[in-house]
Design an enzyme around this catalytic site. Sequence first.
Site, PDB file in Angstrom:
ATOM      1  N   SER A   1      42.210  33.941  40.920  1.00 50.95           N
ATOM      2  CA  SER A   1      42.750  32.846  40.767  1.00 50.95           C
ATOM      3  C   SER A   1      43.306  32.289  42.135  1.00 50.95           C
ATOM      4  CB  SER A   1      43.802  32.820  39.635  1.00 50.95           C
ATOM      5  OG  SER A   1      44.253  31.762  39.214  1.00 50.95           O
TER       6      SER A   1
ATOM      7  N   ASP B   1      36.842  27.566  31.864  1.00 55.32           N
ATOM      8  CA  ASP B   1      37.832  27.540  32.927  1.00 55.32           C
ATOM      9  C   ASP B   1      37.917  26.339  33.406  1.00 55.32           C
ATOM     10  OD1 ASP B   1      39.753  28.067  34.598  1.00 55.32           O
ATOM     11  OD2 ASP B   1      38.596  30.163  35.430  1.00 55.32           O
TER      12      ASP B   1
ATOM     13  N   HIS C   1      40.128  31.245  31.667  1.00 56.34           N
ATOM     14  CA  HIS C   1      40.767  31.789  32.868  1.00 56.34           C
ATOM     15  C   HIS C   1      41.713  32.766  32.558  1.00 56.34           C
ATOM     16  CE1 HIS C   1      42.175  31.165  37.090  1.00 56.34           C
ATOM     17  NE2 HIS C   1      43.484  31.305  36.432  1.00 56.34           N
TER      18      HIS C   1
END
Length: 311
Positions: free
Chosen positions: A158, A249, A279
Amino acid sequence: MELTSSINQIVSHLGKIHSFNAQNPLDDTRKYLEAMSLQLSGKKESVSVIEELNVPLENHQIPIRIYRPKGKNIQKSSAIIYIHGGWFIAGGFETHDAVVRKLANTTGSAVIFADYRLAPEHPFPAGLNDCIDIVKWTVENAESLGIDPDQIGIIGDSAGGALATGVSTQVGELLQFQVLIYPAADNRLNTKSWETYENGPVLNKEGGIQAWKWYHPEGDTNPNPLAAPILIKDFKNTPTTLVLIAEHDALRDEGEELVQHMKDAGIPVITSFYKDMVHGFMHMGEVLSEVQYAVNEIAAFAQQHLESVEK
């Protein structure tokens, strides 16, 4: 958007998490990530040992953990620098502990987890500089750490994917491989996937906009490619890279665009698309078998690019 029963179960659970005694939105974000990770990561694997150190720099120290895998002699070990996610404003040792333990055991490498400085207290480039410094420090101190300086890779998830990408353009010659897990790459949040998933699951656009403002305050008017890697033109010494993309996501499209930019620059890149995943799925091992599959895939990729040293 059709979600599997497992993902629906997770989304329902996420909706019930409430941060305990949150003082403000920033505190709420940090506590929410901690609660999510604790509740959904599943049982933590045992490792050989976890060492906690403070890496001294000129004006501050960077806390790190070194996870030594089970059954491995620490002399001349390969190593992985792990850069955690959390929108540049949250996350740390405990939020990623379960994932890092799995990676250490499955890769057979020591994992060096950098607890870099977070925004808004420390906006860009503080966190990036910490991550670069940890890579340099690891190489410089490899002998005393029992690490082979020629067998080091980097993984970022991320926001950590954005940081790892920036790190690799600066000191990629020190790294044998890179893995980006659903990377954050673009501060504009204007892709089709952001339009589709602006209200979740997991991420929401309002929170993302605020996080980027805290991390990179000049991003709207003077964005720096080392903060928002979608803008990087010269990937310099970036090593061979594996990128994991999750289907449901908001960051999906910017991750795929980053992959294309790297390919255009001549960087060898492999993309692995995780159908049905959301995600942050690497934190959801309590429910999702895909977590171990992803760990196995990352380990196989890492081992391809690290010379195995028989102990």
